[in-house]
Design a protein around this motif. Sequence first.
Motif, PDB file in Angstrom:
ATOM      1  N   THR A 120       0.051  -4.798  -7.948  1.00  0.00           N
ATOM      2  CA  THR A 120      -1.127  -5.084  -7.142  1.00  0.00           C
ATOM      3  C   THR A 120      -2.250  -5.746  -7.926  1.00  0.00           C
ATOM      4  OG1 THR A 120      -0.554  -3.112  -5.909  1.00  0.00           O
ATOM      5  CG2 THR A 120      -2.706  -4.068  -5.476  1.00  0.00           C
ATOM      6  N   PHE A 121      -2.618  -5.154  -9.077  1.00  0.00           N
ATOM      7  CA  PHE A 121      -3.818  -5.641  -9.757  1.00  0.00           C
ATOM      8  C   PHE A 121      -3.529  -6.549 -10.943  1.00  0.00           C
ATOM      9  CE2 PHE A 121      -5.352  -1.882  -7.576  1.00  0.00           C
ATOM     10  CZ  PHE A 121      -6.516  -2.371  -7.014  1.00  0.00           C
TER      11      PHE A 121
ATOM     12  N   SER B 271      -8.455  -1.811 -15.063  1.00  0.00           N
ATOM     13  CA  SER B 271      -9.887  -1.996 -15.216  1.00  0.00           C
ATOM     14  C   SER B 271     -10.579  -0.645 -15.276  1.00  0.00           C
ATOM     15  CB  SER B 271     -10.447  -2.824 -14.059  1.00  0.00           C
ATOM     16  OG  SER B 271     -10.161  -2.185 -12.849  1.00  0.00           O
TER      17      SER B 271
ATOM     18  N   GLU C  28     -21.600   6.295 -16.533  1.00  0.00           N
ATOM     19  CA  GLU C  28     -20.240   5.868 -16.158  1.00  0.00           C
ATOM     20  C   GLU C  28     -19.951   6.066 -14.675  1.00  0.00           C
ATOM     21  OE1 GLU C  28     -18.311   4.126 -18.011  1.00  0.00           O
ATOM     22  OE2 GLU C  28     -19.554   4.297 -19.788  1.00  0.00           O
ATOM     23  N   ALA C  29     -20.977   6.085 -13.869  1.00  0.00           N
ATOM     24  CA  ALA C  29     -20.744   6.173 -12.424  1.00  0.00           C
ATOM     25  C   ALA C  29     -21.947   5.612 -11.693  1.00  0.00           C
ATOM     26  CB  ALA C  29     -20.505   7.612 -12.009  1.00  0.00           C
TER      27      ALA C  29
ATOM     28  N   ALA D 179     -14.922   3.645 -11.908  1.00  0.00           N
ATOM     29  CA  ALA D 179     -16.091   4.511 -11.801  1.00  0.00           C
ATOM     30  C   ALA D 179     -15.712   5.837 -11.173  1.00  0.00           C
ATOM     31  CB  ALA D 179     -17.177   3.821 -10.990  1.00  0.00           C
ATOM     32  N   GLY D 180     -14.544   5.899 -10.548  1.00  0.00           N
ATOM     33  CA  GLY D 180     -14.117   7.147  -9.927  1.00  0.00           C
ATOM     34  C   GLY D 180     -12.610   7.126  -9.733  1.00  0.00           C
TER      35      GLY D 180
ATOM     36  N   ILE E 179     -20.967  -2.065 -18.125  1.00  0.00           N
ATOM     37  CA  ILE E 179     -20.369  -3.375 -17.862  1.00  0.00           C
ATOM     38  C   ILE E 179     -21.431  -4.437 -18.141  1.00  0.00           C
ATOM     39  CG2 ILE E 179     -18.639  -2.654 -16.169  1.00  0.00           C
ATOM     40  CD1 ILE E 179     -20.662  -3.282 -13.967  1.00  0.00           C
TER      41      ILE E 179
ATOM     42  N   LYS F  91      -3.878   3.664   6.295  1.00  0.00           N
ATOM     43  CA  LYS F  91      -4.921   3.296   5.349  1.00  0.00           C
ATOM     44  C   LYS F  91      -5.138   1.791   5.363  1.00  0.00           C
ATOM     45  CE  LYS F  91      -7.064   5.476   1.821  1.00  0.00           C
ATOM     46  NZ  LYS F  91      -7.235   6.838   1.385  1.00  0.00           N
TER      47      LYS F  91
ATOM     48  N   LYS G  55     -23.017   9.087  -8.613  1.00  0.00           N
ATOM     49  CA  LYS G  55     -23.114  10.514  -8.913  1.00  0.00           C
ATOM     50  C   LYS G  55     -24.558  10.913  -9.208  1.00  0.00           C
ATOM     51  CE  LYS G  55     -18.466  11.603  -9.916  1.00  0.00           C
ATOM     52  NZ  LYS G  55     -17.808  10.308 -10.032  1.00  0.00           N
TER      53      LYS G  55
ATOM     54  N   TYR H  31     -11.515   9.256 -18.014  1.00  0.00           N
ATOM     55  CA  TYR H  31     -12.490   8.789 -18.997  1.00  0.00           C
ATOM     56  C   TYR H  31     -11.823   8.304 -20.272  1.00  0.00           C
ATOM     57  CZ  TYR H  31     -15.877  10.380 -15.677  1.00  0.00           C
ATOM     58  OH  TYR H  31     -16.597  10.503 -14.534  1.00  0.00           O
TER      59      TYR H  31
ATOM     60  N   VAL I 169     -22.243   2.178 -14.904  1.00  0.00           N
ATOM     61  CA  VAL I 169     -21.073   1.921 -15.739  1.00  0.00           C
ATOM     62  C   VAL I 169     -21.420   0.881 -16.807  1.00  0.00           C
ATOM     63  CG1 VAL I 169     -18.680   1.186 -15.707  1.00  0.00           C
ATOM     64  CG2 VAL I 169     -19.591   2.502 -13.814  1.00  0.00           C
TER      65      VAL I 169
ATOM     66  N   GLU J 103     -16.827   1.657   9.900  1.00  0.00           N
ATOM     67  CA  GLU J 103     -16.065   2.336   8.862  1.00  0.00           C
ATOM     68  C   GLU J 103     -15.962   3.852   9.040  1.00  0.00           C
ATOM     69  OE1 GLU J 103     -15.062   0.094   6.629  1.00  0.00           O
ATOM     70  OE2 GLU J 103     -13.839   1.771   5.933  1.00  0.00           O
TER      71      GLU J 103
ATOM     72  N   GLN K 254       0.827  -1.209   0.000  1.00  0.00           N
ATOM     73  CA  GLN K 254       0.000   0.000   0.000  1.00  0.00           C
ATOM     74  C   GLN K 254       0.865   1.264   0.000  1.00  0.00           C
ATOM     75  OE1 GLN K 254      -3.721  -0.334   0.913  1.00  0.00           O
ATOM     76  NE2 GLN K 254      -3.791   1.679  -0.003  1.00  0.00           N
TER      77      GLN K 254
ATOM     78  N   ARG L  20     -12.215  -0.040 -22.790  1.00  0.00           N
ATOM     79  CA  ARG L  20     -13.419  -0.592 -23.411  1.00  0.00           C
ATOM     80  C   ARG L  20     -13.131  -0.978 -24.862  1.00  0.00           C
ATOM     81  NH1 ARG L  20     -17.590   2.360 -21.076  1.00  0.00           N
ATOM     82  NH2 ARG L  20     -17.472   0.681 -19.575  1.00  0.00           N
TER      83      ARG L  20
ATOM     84  N   PHE M   6     -14.598  -5.046 -19.287  1.00  0.00           N
ATOM     85  CA  PHE M   6     -14.511  -4.263 -18.073  1.00  0.00           C
ATOM     86  C   PHE M   6     -13.062  -4.074 -17.646  1.00  0.00           C
ATOM     87  CE2 PHE M   6     -14.454  -4.434 -13.380  1.00  0.00           C
ATOM     88  CZ  PHE M   6     -15.098  -3.237 -13.126  1.00  0.00           C
ATOM     89  N   LYS M   7     -12.215  -4.984 -18.065  1.00  0.00           N
ATOM     90  CA  LYS M   7     -10.802  -4.871 -17.679  1.00  0.00           C
ATOM     91  C   LYS M   7      -9.934  -5.516 -18.730  1.00  0.00           C
ATOM     92  CE  LYS M   7     -11.116  -9.119 -15.290  1.00  0.00           C
ATOM     93  NZ  LYS M   7     -11.320  -9.909 -14.180  1.00  0.00           N
TER      94      LYS M   7
ATOM     95  N   ASN N 180      -3.646  -5.873 -13.924  1.00  0.00           N
ATOM     96  CA  ASN N 180      -4.428  -5.492 -15.101  1.00  0.00           C
ATOM     97  C   ASN N 180      -4.842  -4.036 -14.925  1.00  0.00           C
ATOM     98  OD1 ASN N 180      -6.676  -5.289 -13.414  1.00  0.00           O
ATOM     99  ND2 ASN N 180      -7.469  -7.290 -13.993  1.00  0.00           N
TER     100      ASN N 180
ATOM    101  N   PHE O 202     -19.542  -7.644  -9.199  1.00  0.00           N
ATOM    102  CA  PHE O 202     -18.758  -7.973 -10.374  1.00  0.00           C
ATOM    103  C   PHE O 202     -17.282  -7.648 -10.199  1.00  0.00           C
ATOM    104  CE2 PHE O 202     -17.218  -6.652 -14.568  1.00  0.00           C
ATOM    105  CZ  PHE O 202     -17.527  -7.771 -15.293  1.00  0.00           C
TER     106      PHE O 202
END
Lengths: 348, 361
Positions: free
Chosen positions: A258-259, A263, B213-214, A266-267, B184, A300, B217, A149, B182, A314, A57, A156, A163-164, A261, B119
């Motif tokens: 870490t990943f 993907s 895409e969110a 969304a943010g 997907i 974190k 929001k 974006y 999104v 949380e 991390q 895509r 998705f990834k 890939n 997902f």
Amino acid sequence: MSNRVINLLVPIISIIIGLIVGALVMLVSGYDPVEGYSALWTGIFGDSYTIGNTIRQITPYILAGLAVAFAFRTGLFNIGVEGQLIIGWLAAAWVGYAIELPKVIHIPLALIAAAAAGAFWAFIAGFLKAKFKVHEVIVTIMLNYTALYIANAIIRNLTDGGFKTERIHESASLRSDFLRDITDNSSLHYGIIIALLMVALMWFILEKTTRGYELKAVGFNQNAADYAGMSVNKNIILAMTISGMFAGLGGAMEALGTFQNASIKAGFTGIGFDGIAVALLGANTPLGVIFGASLFGSLKYGSLNMPNAAGIPEEIVSIIIALIIFFVASGYIIRVGLQKLSKKKEGQ
Amino acid sequence: MKKRKFGLVLTSVLAASAILGACGSKDEEKPAKENDGATSDAGSSEEAFTVAMVTDVGGVDDKSFNQSAWEGIKQFGTDNGLTEKEGFDYLQSKSDADYESNLTALVRRDFNLVFGVGFMMMDAVEAVSADNPDSHFALIDAEVKADNVVSILFKEQEGAFLAGVAAAKTSKTGKIGFVGGVNIPVINRFHAGFVAGAKAVNPDIEIQVKYTEAFDKADLGKITANGMYSSGVDVIFHAAGATGNGVFSEAKERKKQDPNANVWVIGVDADQYEEGKVDDKTNVTLTSMLKGVNTAVVDISTKAKDGEFPGGQTLVYGLAEDGVKLADSRGAIPADVQAVIDEYKEKIASGEIVVPEKVEE
């Protein structure tokens, strides 16, 4: 009290105050602070698994922090680390899965691609600043969104509406069986070595090269630097580009370590924005960034264990972590307080 | 001078430790209690079957599938007399990087079955299930092929088909809208089903589609809905999580300004009737397409508890299995339209109509 003692005391006292206020929050909301903090502790240093993941991390935080700090030293505020990181992430993942090469070439190539992509993204802001005096804060903030974006759209397209991206080839992966074995299957990867090398690189550029001296001079006083015959514009572009390079490498840590890939997101990941705080905590010095990133990364990651082991919700955990960081960051108040105290004493 | 300064620091440290110490002594019973729990847990581990879940970044209170899954876990827990934390629990993920750690944390607490919700958890479930071959996992909304993982998918397209029928039948302008989160596969299934359903009852219908895409929001949802309603759309189906809340607020505003305005929203995942309340009499929620994540969670947990864990399988919940359905419209859908919906429902459930998963271009 000597400056040395104060320098030592300030971070210690700030952390203690942060912990105390955090404890009060837990008490007020009806949770056991001792249990909470021991959960935080074991979440960070509990066993080899958590230590491995904590280091994992910390890695991108170091690079994000370096990126912000480097630009800062030249008087630039790079808010776009997030976007540069996302673009670097995508570039590293693409090189990782689309090309097949032996490991000794593949990993460096993917890293270079990520660094170049991040550098390019920051170069845009540096160029606009140097040529047209467009403020880098506005440009980099906007470039964050474009990066997010555009990366989503490219992923895509590359994956036919998927998705990834595909998983990167083993030859581009920074993960290793050895690290997994010694850390009980954590996702620790060799990225930390790269991050530390970059810390050394930043120190070297700033302290040991003429170029670094110029960069700092521009940061201290643009007019003076200009008068001394240094090209301010050139240095602005260069500083942003190097800053973006660090950020891009931060993205490569996520892609190759870490990943494995890239993907669709969304943010924002938040790493780039936290990088600003990491750099400020570390006073924009290479070594300070290691400290800031370690604090941020450990809190974190360790805080994940607080709902798990101590049952603290949380939201409360987020408040506590924010308070600790807040007090560490407001070390200046404590410094002033300490100095006032010692003056008073001397006056008596 | 220095000594006194040091004394001050020392006092503050002492004060701190005193405060902390106080908390410690006050709560000394708690760890003991926990130990009790642990021992009784260990003692009854043969009988007590424990479940836990990891949310995706949406969080456990997303009014959507994470919440629905947690409700399922809670229901299973209460039905089986389990206590929260020891018998059933959840962990929230703040970023994609947290999935693996959270799953591993729950495995280490020896939960018998761990759910990954969403997902986006696919890779994490795959990795953690490979590292822990003796633990059992369930993954919602995605597929992982492993002997210790059961994958749960929904035929969202079937429920969305009915939503499409309801929308097309309700629309007076012949224009309806779809607001997706999104882009997907899961959301594509909602999209495809909705289009197929609407076209089935009205081939000439105009369907406006927008992916925001969110999932988080609401402002984007509101702007999108504004554009659609302004261009004559009168029914919008959203599959966009919290973004969809903006669709509701736009529709409510329009209804408030003009009580005769013909604006409707079709909710998603959970019954969103409450979201559409303008005042006591008016409501803009036409119906909601329910996704029975909670039913599936209870179902899988019960099977696993009875020793019939369907590891390695992919279970698909559709209309026939009651995994997806339309919520009670509370009178918003007239009886004749409802009859058409019921007719299609039977045709889909019996397999007479196969609803596409992907939008035909």
